[in-house]
Design an enzyme around this catalytic site. Structure first.
Site, PDB file in Angstrom:
ATOM      1  N   GLU A 140      -4.659 -26.108 -11.870  1.00 45.91           N
ATOM      2  CA  GLU A 140      -4.031 -24.840 -11.506  1.00 45.91           C
ATOM      3  C   GLU A 140      -3.197 -24.335 -12.681  1.00 45.91           C
ATOM      4  O   GLU A 140      -2.022 -24.734 -12.835  1.00 45.91           O
ATOM      5  CB  GLU A 140      -3.105 -25.045 -10.300  1.00 45.91           C
ATOM      6  CG  GLU A 140      -3.791 -25.635  -9.091  1.00 45.91           C
ATOM      7  CD  GLU A 140      -3.021 -25.322  -7.818  1.00 45.91           C
ATOM      8  OE1 GLU A 140      -3.524 -24.510  -7.033  1.00 45.91           O
ATOM      9  OE2 GLU A 140      -1.931 -25.847  -7.634  1.00 45.91           O
ATOM     10  N   LYS A 159       2.113 -23.525   1.675  1.00 44.36           N
ATOM     11  CA  LYS A 159       3.478 -23.510   1.131  1.00 44.36           C
ATOM     12  C   LYS A 159       4.493 -23.355   2.278  1.00 44.36           C
ATOM     13  O   LYS A 159       4.285 -23.951   3.328  1.00 44.36           O
ATOM     14  CB  LYS A 159       3.632 -22.392   0.090  1.00 44.36           C
ATOM     15  CG  LYS A 159       2.505 -22.406  -0.933  1.00 44.36           C
ATOM     16  CD  LYS A 159       2.766 -21.518  -2.110  1.00 44.36           C
ATOM     17  CE  LYS A 159       1.530 -21.476  -2.986  1.00 44.36           C
ATOM     18  NZ  LYS A 159       1.768 -20.895  -4.291  1.00 44.36           N
ATOM     19  N   GLU A 199       4.994 -25.947  -8.148  1.00 50.09           N
ATOM     20  CA  GLU A 199       6.302 -25.546  -7.590  1.00 50.09           C
ATOM     21  C   GLU A 199       7.201 -26.770  -7.375  1.00 50.09           C
ATOM     22  O   GLU A 199       8.415 -26.672  -7.488  1.00 50.09           O
ATOM     23  CB  GLU A 199       6.088 -24.745  -6.294  1.00 50.09           C
ATOM     24  CG  GLU A 199       5.527 -23.368  -6.615  1.00 50.09           C
ATOM     25  CD  GLU A 199       4.554 -22.802  -5.596  1.00 50.09           C
ATOM     26  OE1 GLU A 199       4.561 -23.238  -4.440  1.00 50.09           O
ATOM     27  OE2 GLU A 199       3.759 -21.916  -5.980  1.00 50.09           O
ATOM     28  N   GLY A 206      -0.342 -17.376  -7.741  1.00 46.63           N
ATOM     29  CA  GLY A 206       0.417 -16.346  -7.037  1.00 46.63           C
ATOM     30  C   GLY A 206       0.651 -15.091  -7.856  1.00 46.63           C
ATOM     31  O   GLY A 206       1.432 -14.231  -7.464  1.00 46.63           O
ATOM     32  N   ASN A 215      -3.308 -24.104   0.808  1.00 45.58           N
ATOM     33  CA  ASN A 215      -1.925 -24.552   0.639  1.00 45.58           C
ATOM     34  C   ASN A 215      -1.026 -23.467   1.224  1.00 45.58           C
ATOM     35  O   ASN A 215      -0.842 -22.422   0.614  1.00 45.58           O
ATOM     36  CB  ASN A 215      -1.620 -24.769  -0.850  1.00 45.58           C
ATOM     37  CG  ASN A 215      -0.153 -25.096  -1.086  1.00 45.58           C
ATOM     38  OD1 ASN A 215       0.573 -25.450  -0.155  1.00 45.58           O
ATOM     39  ND2 ASN A 215       0.288 -24.971  -2.328  1.00 45.58           N
ATOM     40  N   HIS A 242       2.459 -30.414  -7.063  1.00 42.19           N
ATOM     41  CA  HIS A 242       2.175 -28.975  -7.168  1.00 42.19           C
ATOM     42  C   HIS A 242       3.149 -28.366  -8.180  1.00 42.19           C
ATOM     43  O   HIS A 242       4.289 -28.826  -8.313  1.00 42.19           O
ATOM     44  CB  HIS A 242       2.344 -28.313  -5.796  1.00 42.19           C
ATOM     45  CG  HIS A 242       1.878 -26.884  -5.795  1.00 42.19           C
ATOM     46  ND1 HIS A 242       2.681 -25.861  -6.246  1.00 42.19           N
ATOM     47  CD2 HIS A 242       0.705 -26.332  -5.437  1.00 42.19           C
ATOM     48  CE1 HIS A 242       2.009 -24.724  -6.142  1.00 42.19           C
ATOM     49  NE2 HIS A 242       0.808 -24.980  -5.670  1.00 42.19           N
ATOM     50  N   SER A 289      -4.867 -17.863  -7.724  1.00 44.84           N
ATOM     51  CA  SER A 289      -5.313 -16.530  -7.286  1.00 44.84           C
ATOM     52  C   SER A 289      -6.796 -16.482  -6.925  1.00 44.84           C
ATOM     53  O   SER A 289      -7.487 -15.503  -7.215  1.00 44.84           O
ATOM     54  CB  SER A 289      -4.973 -15.478  -8.341  1.00 44.84           C
ATOM     55  OG  SER A 289      -3.570 -15.434  -8.541  1.00 44.84           O
TER      56      SER A 289
HETATM   57  C1  PEP Z   1      -1.407 -22.665  -5.055  1.00 51.07           C
HETATM   58  O1  PEP Z   1      -0.297 -22.510  -4.593  1.00 51.07           O
HETATM   59  O2  PEP Z   1      -1.828 -23.827  -5.221  1.00 51.07           O
HETATM   60  C2  PEP Z   1      -2.205 -21.487  -5.408  1.00 51.07           C
HETATM   61  C3  PEP Z   1      -3.314 -21.655  -6.063  1.00 51.07           C
HETATM   62  O3  PEP Z   1      -1.695 -20.281  -5.007  1.00 51.07           O
HETATM   63  P1  PEP Z   1      -2.444 -18.852  -5.131  1.00 51.07           P
HETATM   64  O4  PEP Z   1      -3.842 -19.048  -4.596  1.00 51.07           O
HETATM   65  O5  PEP Z   1      -1.624 -17.935  -4.270  1.00 51.07           O
HETATM   66  O6  PEP Z   1      -2.452 -18.474  -6.569  1.00 51.07           O
END
Ligand code: PEP
Length: 252
Positions: free
Chosen positions: A168, A11, A98, A174, A9, A96, A214
């Protein structure tokens, strides 16, 4: 057997040259090198056609990061499911965290998007997961159950291969903080049980459940080996091809 999915992803990151470099390097994985893994890129909408052109001869999929549940009309800034389909892309992320946090996405709107995507045989990667406060209050299962039932009840799914759940935990996205093996294992098992209640055990077995939060080269193998984890949705570590490559290799 469920094929694993390793999905990046991006973003709102990467300039066109950096994006193109990652796409081109991903061609080091032809179909025969990954019999049990699918690679997906959820790219900024503006890069979607560039990505589709670059990956057309490969087995890798291009997704957008959100889609409208409206068919067409006066919805400035939106992209319809039919536009995604007609552009040769394979699907979209839905809800997502966000989008939930900054763009009022909720379980009901997510459900409408998922239905539209599945109706035209596109992939819907439905993102769910609790915030830190809910985890501290031991409400994480209730939150996840509601996210699943409110979005997925009330419509028929024809092709369970195309419905993908990404668990998630918001506190792990992040932040560098990763859920423990026990937390991931328990939640993925719980999600499979809830999917089984919604769609029956046989269909629930076909749905891929990804972990996101992460994930990086150092922890990918341990996470991917957990039962009921069918791959990962990867943010930060998908922006450097060498890191993304290591995660892909962990899934083989
Ligand atoms: C995400 O944005 O779906 C995500 C898992 O980000 P990160 O791997 O940076 O935690």
């Amino acid at each position: 057997m469920r094929k694993k999915i390793i999905a990046g992803n991006w973003k709102m990151n990467l300039n066109p040259e950096e994006a193109m470099c990652i796409l081109e390097r991903s061609k080091m994985f032809p179909a025969e090198s990954l019999p049990n893994t699918e690679i997906m890129f959820a790219v900024p909408a503006l890069y979607a056609m560039m990505a589709e052109n670059s990956l057309r001869e490969t087995p890798h999929s291009v997704l957008v990061q959100d889609v409208s549940f409206q068919d067409d009309g006066a919805f400035t800034g939106e992209i319809s499911v039919n536009m995604v389909k007609a552009s040769g892309l394979q699907g979209a992320l839905v809800a997502h965290s966000e989008r939930r946090e900054y763009h009022n996405e909720n379980n009901i709107s997510a459900g409408k998007k998922i239905k539209k995507l599945l109706d035209v045989d596109l992939v819907a990667v439905y993102c769910i997961g609790e915030k830190l406060e809910s985890r501290k209050n031991k409400e994480e299962k209730q939150i996840v159950k509601t996210q699943l039932t409110e979005a997925l009840s009330g419509f028929e799914v024809r092709n369970f291969d195309r419905l993908v759940i990404a668990y998630e935990p918001v506190w792990a996205i992040g932040t560098g903080e990763v859920a423990t093996v026990e937390q991931i294992s328990e939640m993925h098992h719980f999600i499979r049980e809830e999917l089984s209640k919604l769609f029956g055990a046989e269909n629930a077995e076909k749905i891929r459940i990804l972990y996101g939060g992460s994930m990086k080269p150092e922890n990918a193998l341990e996470i991917i080996q957990i039962q009921d984890v069918d791959g990962g949705l990867i943010g930060g570590a998908s922006l450097k091809f060498d890191d993304f490559k290591s995660i892909i290799l962990s899934s083989i």
